[in-house]
Design a protein around this motif. Structure first.
Motif, mmCIF file in Angstrom:
data_model
loop_
_atom_site.group_PDB
_atom_site.id
_atom_site.type_symbol
_atom_site.label_atom_id
_atom_site.label_comp_id
_atom_site.label_asym_id
_atom_site.label_seq_id
_atom_site.Cartn_x
_atom_site.Cartn_y
_atom_site.Cartn_z
ATOM 1 N N GLN A 20 0.844 -1.202 0.000
ATOM 2 C CA GLN A 20 0.000 0.000 0.000
ATOM 3 C C GLN A 20 0.879 1.252 0.000
ATOM 4 O O GLN A 20 0.608 2.199 -0.735
ATOM 5 N N MET A 21 1.925 1.269 0.815
ATOM 6 C CA MET A 21 2.827 2.417 0.863
ATOM 7 C C MET A 21 3.570 2.590 -0.462
ATOM 8 O O MET A 21 3.757 3.714 -0.928
ATOM 9 N N ARG A 22 3.989 1.499 -1.078
ATOM 10 C CA ARG A 22 4.674 1.580 -2.374
ATOM 11 C C ARG A 22 3.731 2.143 -3.441
ATOM 12 O O ARG A 22 4.143 2.944 -4.266
ATOM 13 N N GLN A 23 2.471 1.721 -3.398
ATOM 14 C CA GLN A 23 1.496 2.229 -4.356
ATOM 15 C C GLN A 23 1.267 3.717 -4.122
ATOM 16 O O GLN A 23 1.244 4.502 -5.057
ATOM 17 N N TRP A 24 1.115 4.108 -2.868
ATOM 18 C CA TRP A 24 0.914 5.518 -2.533
ATOM 19 C C TRP A 24 2.103 6.350 -2.984
ATOM 20 O O TRP A 24 1.948 7.437 -3.531
ATOM 21 N N ALA A 25 3.312 5.849 -2.775
ATOM 22 C CA ALA A 25 4.517 6.590 -3.138
ATOM 23 C C ALA A 25 4.642 6.763 -4.646
ATOM 24 O O ALA A 25 5.307 7.683 -5.114
ATOM 25 N N GLY A 26 3.995 5.898 -5.420
ATOM 26 C CA GLY A 26 4.098 5.974 -6.873
ATOM 27 C C GLY A 26 3.062 6.869 -7.518
ATOM 28 O O GLY A 26 3.020 6.991 -8.731
ATOM 29 N N VAL A 27 2.217 7.524 -6.719
ATOM 30 C CA VAL A 27 1.163 8.375 -7.257
ATOM 31 C C VAL A 27 1.637 9.829 -7.263
ATOM 32 O O VAL A 27 2.299 10.280 -6.345
ATOM 33 N N GLY A 28 1.283 10.546 -8.297
ATOM 34 C CA GLY A 28 1.619 11.964 -8.354
ATOM 35 C C GLY A 28 3.090 12.186 -8.698
ATOM 36 O O GLY A 28 3.763 11.327 -9.252
ATOM 37 N N VAL A 29 3.574 13.344 -8.336
ATOM 38 C CA VAL A 29 4.958 13.718 -8.594
ATOM 39 C C VAL A 29 5.850 12.977 -7.605
ATOM 40 O O VAL A 29 5.617 13.016 -6.401
ATOM 41 N N LEU A 53 8.261 28.508 -3.953
ATOM 42 C CA LEU A 53 8.159 27.739 -2.713
ATOM 43 C C LEU A 53 6.702 27.510 -2.346
ATOM 44 O O LEU A 53 6.301 26.395 -1.995
ATOM 45 N N LEU A 54 5.893 28.537 -2.442
ATOM 46 C CA LEU A 54 4.480 28.410 -2.115
ATOM 47 C C LEU A 54 3.781 27.435 -3.062
ATOM 48 O O LEU A 54 2.959 26.621 -2.624
ATOM 49 N N ALA A 55 4.124 27.470 -4.342
ATOM 50 C CA ALA A 55 3.528 26.530 -5.304
ATOM 51 C C ALA A 55 3.904 25.098 -4.942
ATOM 52 O O ALA A 55 3.062 24.194 -4.986
ATOM 53 N N TRP A 56 5.163 24.862 -4.578
ATOM 54 C CA TRP A 56 5.610 23.517 -4.188
ATOM 55 C C TRP A 56 4.852 23.058 -2.949
ATOM 56 O O TRP A 56 4.335 21.944 -2.899
ATOM 57 N N LEU A 57 4.784 23.925 -1.939
ATOM 58 C CA LEU A 57 4.093 23.553 -0.706
ATOM 59 C C LEU A 57 2.605 23.307 -0.948
ATOM 60 O O LEU A 57 2.032 22.370 -0.397
ATOM 61 N N MET A 58 1.983 24.141 -1.752
ATOM 62 C CA MET A 58 0.566 23.938 -2.073
ATOM 63 C C MET A 58 0.355 22.573 -2.713
ATOM 64 O O MET A 58 -0.577 21.853 -2.375
ATOM 65 N N HIS A 59 1.226 22.241 -3.639
ATOM 66 C CA HIS A 59 1.095 20.950 -4.319
ATOM 67 C C HIS A 59 1.217 19.811 -3.309
ATOM 68 O O HIS A 59 0.417 18.873 -3.308
ATOM 69 N N LYS A 60 2.226 19.869 -2.459
ATOM 70 C CA LYS A 60 2.444 18.799 -1.478
ATOM 71 C C LYS A 60 1.319 18.755 -0.447
ATOM 72 O O LYS A 60 0.831 17.685 -0.094
ATOM 73 N N PHE A 61 0.906 19.902 0.067
ATOM 74 C CA PHE A 61 -0.157 19.918 1.067
ATOM 75 C C PHE A 61 -1.454 19.387 0.483
ATOM 76 O O PHE A 61 -2.171 18.623 1.123
ATOM 77 N N LYS A 62 -1.743 19.769 -0.748
ATOM 78 C CA LYS A 62 -2.961 19.276 -1.386
ATOM 79 C C LYS A 62 -2.860 17.770 -1.636
ATOM 80 O O LYS A 62 -3.796 17.019 -1.356
ATOM 81 N N GLU A 63 -1.718 17.334 -2.114
ATOM 82 C CA GLU A 63 -1.532 15.916 -2.428
ATOM 83 C C GLU A 63 -1.634 15.039 -1.174
ATOM 84 O O GLU A 63 -2.176 13.944 -1.224
ATOM 85 N N ALA A 68 -11.415 15.970 -2.118
ATOM 86 C CA ALA A 68 -12.622 16.660 -2.571
ATOM 87 C C ALA A 68 -13.828 16.290 -1.718
ATOM 88 O O ALA A 68 -14.723 17.103 -1.519
ATOM 89 N N ASP A 69 -13.856 15.063 -1.195
ATOM 90 C CA ASP A 69 -15.017 14.651 -0.416
ATOM 91 C C ASP A 69 -14.943 15.136 1.039
ATOM 92 O O ASP A 69 -15.931 15.056 1.760
ATOM 93 N N VAL A 70 -13.790 15.640 1.481
ATOM 94 C CA VAL A 70 -13.657 16.171 2.842
ATOM 95 C C VAL A 70 -12.879 17.485 2.783
ATOM 96 O O VAL A 70 -11.756 17.589 3.274
ATOM 97 N N PRO A 71 -13.480 18.534 2.181
ATOM 98 C CA PRO A 71 -12.734 19.786 2.007
ATOM 99 C C PRO A 71 -12.348 20.454 3.327
ATOM 100 O O PRO A 71 -11.394 21.207 3.376
ATOM 101 N N GLU A 72 -13.040 20.156 4.412
ATOM 102 C CA GLU A 72 -12.682 20.777 5.691
ATOM 103 C C GLU A 72 -11.350 20.256 6.228
ATOM 104 O O GLU A 72 -10.792 20.812 7.170
ATOM 105 N N LYS A 73 -10.804 19.207 5.636
ATOM 106 C CA LYS A 73 -9.494 18.693 6.047
ATOM 107 C C LYS A 73 -8.358 19.459 5.375
ATOM 108 O O LYS A 73 -7.197 19.172 5.588
ATOM 109 N N ALA A 74 -8.696 20.442 4.536
ATOM 110 C CA ALA A 74 -7.663 21.227 3.871
ATOM 111 C C ALA A 74 -6.854 22.011 4.904
ATOM 112 O O ALA A 74 -7.373 22.397 5.949
#
Length: 169
Positions: A20-29, A53-63, A68-74
């Protein structure tokens, strides 16, 4: 986390977690691959441009946190901006990833049996792997949070830190 070398010694549940961790690590950038190969290159880019820096952090924080189903966790916007500001003004955005340079796998640090170690969360079966080379004194079950737990669950994280350090007094 378990490594490929650990697979023969893992039980069925632990192997499922590993895959599961290997699959998760292979998703996205593959930011781990980028940071292992060229941490200094990214360091210059992050330090040169707060927008970068902000663009990188936004990408990582979002990822790692937002769904989408729990937007309050943003991650809260002020927390995100504070995090980026601290990294940028202190010049530590790049050095935060240097530990990944030239590493081929993530594994528990070795040779830390002299230091009490606390883990905020982790699958129970993986604890025995961590205990091979570390003196684990704190491993609670069921702590909430994502990859950025201190930002998305600050009260739970603070309570867990207090519990870990209280035993060291």
């Amino acid at each position: 986390m378990p490594t490929e070398a650990d697979l023969p010694r893992l039980d069925e549940a632990e192997q499922a977690f590993y895959h599961q961790m290997r699959q998760w690590a292979g998703v996205g950038v593959d930011h781990h691959g980028l940071l292992r190969a060229a941490p200094q290159t990214l360091s210059y880019a992050w330090q040169d441009s707060p927008v970068g820096l902000l663009a990188w952090l936004m990408h990582k924080f979002k990822e790692f946190t937002w769904t989408a189903d729990v937007p309050e966790k943003a991650i809260d916007r002020d927390l995100l901006l504070t995090n980026a500001t601290v990294w940028w003004f202190t010049g530590t955005s790049g050095s935060s990833s240097w530990f990944m340079y030239d590493n081929t796998a993530f594994a528990w640090p070795r040779g830390q049996n002299l230091v009490p170690t606390g883990v905020y969360s982790g699958p129970p079966g993986v604890r025995r792997l961590a205990e091979r080379d570390n003196r684990i004194t704190h491993w609670p079950a069921g702590n909430p949070g994502s990859h950025f737990v201190a930002m998305d669950e600050p009260y739970a994280y603070a309570a867990d830190l207090r519990a870990f350090f209280a035993q060291l007094r």
